[in-house]
Design an enzyme around this catalytic site. Structure first.
Site, PDB file in Angstrom:
ATOM      1  N   ILE A  63     -22.324   0.201   1.297  1.00 17.83           N
ATOM      2  CA  ILE A  63     -22.189  -1.031   2.070  1.00 17.83           C
ATOM      3  C   ILE A  63     -20.959  -1.846   1.669  1.00 17.83           C
ATOM      4  O   ILE A  63     -20.610  -2.811   2.344  1.00 17.83           O
ATOM      5  CB  ILE A  63     -23.471  -1.904   2.035  1.00 17.83           C
ATOM      6  CG1 ILE A  63     -23.685  -2.575   0.671  1.00 17.83           C
ATOM      7  CG2 ILE A  63     -24.691  -1.095   2.453  1.00 17.83           C
ATOM      8  CD1 ILE A  63     -24.733  -3.681   0.721  1.00 17.83           C
ATOM      9  N   ASN A  89     -31.684  -3.139   2.230  1.00 15.25           N
ATOM     10  CA  ASN A  89     -32.242  -3.208   0.885  1.00 15.25           C
ATOM     11  C   ASN A  89     -31.168  -3.119  -0.205  1.00 15.25           C
ATOM     12  O   ASN A  89     -31.389  -3.591  -1.319  1.00 15.25           O
ATOM     13  CB  ASN A  89     -33.263  -2.076   0.706  1.00 15.25           C
ATOM     14  CG  ASN A  89     -33.686  -1.910  -0.739  1.00 15.25           C
ATOM     15  OD1 ASN A  89     -34.464  -2.703  -1.252  1.00 15.25           O
ATOM     16  ND2 ASN A  89     -33.163  -0.889  -1.411  1.00 15.25           N
ATOM     17  N   LYS A  95     -27.509  -7.435 -15.565  1.00 15.23           N
ATOM     18  CA  LYS A  95     -28.586  -7.737 -16.510  1.00 15.23           C
ATOM     19  C   LYS A  95     -28.319  -9.101 -17.159  1.00 15.23           C
ATOM     20  O   LYS A  95     -27.166  -9.529 -17.295  1.00 15.23           O
ATOM     21  CB  LYS A  95     -28.654  -6.653 -17.598  1.00 15.23           C
ATOM     22  CG  LYS A  95     -28.974  -5.265 -17.060  1.00 15.23           C
ATOM     23  CD  LYS A  95     -30.467  -5.099 -16.807  1.00 15.23           C
ATOM     24  CE  LYS A  95     -30.822  -3.702 -16.359  1.00 15.23           C
ATOM     25  NZ  LYS A  95     -30.998  -3.548 -14.934  1.00 15.23           N
ATOM     26  N   TYR A 193     -26.642 -13.883  -8.722  1.00 14.40           N
ATOM     27  CA  TYR A 193     -27.631 -13.145  -7.924  1.00 14.40           C
ATOM     28  C   TYR A 193     -28.381 -14.109  -7.008  1.00 14.40           C
ATOM     29  O   TYR A 193     -28.571 -13.844  -5.818  1.00 14.40           O
ATOM     30  CB  TYR A 193     -28.610 -12.414  -8.855  1.00 14.40           C
ATOM     31  CG  TYR A 193     -29.628 -11.576  -8.124  1.00 14.40           C
ATOM     32  CD1 TYR A 193     -29.284 -10.347  -7.584  1.00 14.40           C
ATOM     33  CD2 TYR A 193     -30.945 -12.013  -7.989  1.00 14.40           C
ATOM     34  CE1 TYR A 193     -30.216  -9.568  -6.906  1.00 14.40           C
ATOM     35  CE2 TYR A 193     -31.886 -11.234  -7.316  1.00 14.40           C
ATOM     36  CZ  TYR A 193     -31.512 -10.020  -6.774  1.00 14.40           C
ATOM     37  OH  TYR A 193     -32.435  -9.258  -6.111  1.00 14.40           O
TER      38      TYR A 193
END
Length: 276
Positions: A63, A89, A95, A193
């Site tokens: 993507i 998705n 992390k 995020y």
């Protein structure tokens, strides 16, 4: 050209994406395409589901690469005359303990999670067939990140009239602000995020509005959802849900019956519409 209905799940060679493909293979009355950046990993995941007696198909999709998105679009148009179900998705997350500079994390995370997802929608929404279903996998983190924004930003992100261009400008500004290290002063939360998923949720609201304005008679339903906290490479082993449990809400939205006219343009978690 095939009359068989077709479903596509992006970023689906592992984790929640793989679980969504597994569930669709059991419940969707047509062809189900698993996609991944790496063809080898994708084929291995297809083989895994074939051992379970399922019959997914594979198509390469990165993507982050517009040519790759357009190759998938052209394939779907040529073979099926369009698309019935799209589950966006694919996504990435650094992390918590990752030492990559925050500005780099912001740029990389938004490039895939927001801008990549948006590019998929730009190319594939026009080929959605009547009664199509579009599911943009977001996260509850988009809600907590929204709560961490300044009042001014919250108003913009909750607006019923915000345009896609305005959203793109805000997402771009976040990345620029992190580079100048002024993002907190400018009212942004400290989560790349989270901001990327604010973008996905708001984009979904905008896209649903445009579908109402431009293709009302096609009965296409488009929603954002949170799969929950799921045990994946991304969320880690402490998470409360299995991937198959995490797939439940996205699959529910992907398989809304043709008679349904809602939910549409909503943020859905545990099969329930949540306030935004």
């Amino acid at each position: 050209m095939s009359n068989v209905p077709v479903a596509v799940v992006t970023g689906s060679n592992k984790g929640i994406g793989l679980a969504i493909v597994r569930a669709l293979c059991k419940q969707f009355p047509g062809d189900v395409y698993m996609t991944s950046r790496d063809a080898g990993r994708g084929q291995a995941a297809v083989a895994q589901l074939q051992q379970e007696g399922l019959r997914p198909l594979f198509h390469q999709l990165d993507i982050d690469d517009l040519q790759s998105i357009r190759a998938l679009r052209d394939f779907l148009k040529e073979k099926y005359g369009g698309l019935n179900v799209l589950v966006n998705n694919a996504g990435i997350a650094f992390k918590v303990q990752d030492t990559t500079p925050f500005a780099v994390q912001a740029e990389v995370t938004l490039k895939t999670n927001f801008f990549g997802t948006r590019n998929v929608c730009t190319e594939l929404l026009p080929i959605m067939k009547p009664y199509g279903r579009v599911v943009n996998v977001s996260s509850m983190v988009s809600s907590s990140a929204l709560a961490g924004c300044s009042q001014e930003l919250q108003q913009k992100f909750r607006s019923d009239t915000i345009t896609e261009d305005e959203l793109v400008q805000l997402m771009t500004k976040f990345v620029e602000d992190t580079k100048k290290n002024v993002h907190e002063k400018e009212g942004w939360p400290n989560t790349a995020y989270g901001v990327s998923k604010i973008g996905v949720t708001v984009l979904s609201r905008i896209q649903a509005r445009l579908l109402n304005e431009q293709r009302k008679g096609d009965h296409i339903l488009l929603n954002a959802c949170c799969p929950g906290w799921v045990r994946t490479d991304m969320a880690g082993p402490q998470a409360t849900k299995s991937p198959d449990e995490g797939a439940e809400t996205p699959v529910y939205l992907a398989l809304l019956p043709s008679s349904a006219d809602a939910p549409h343009g909503q943020f859905v978690s545990d099969k329930t519409v949540r306030p935004w």
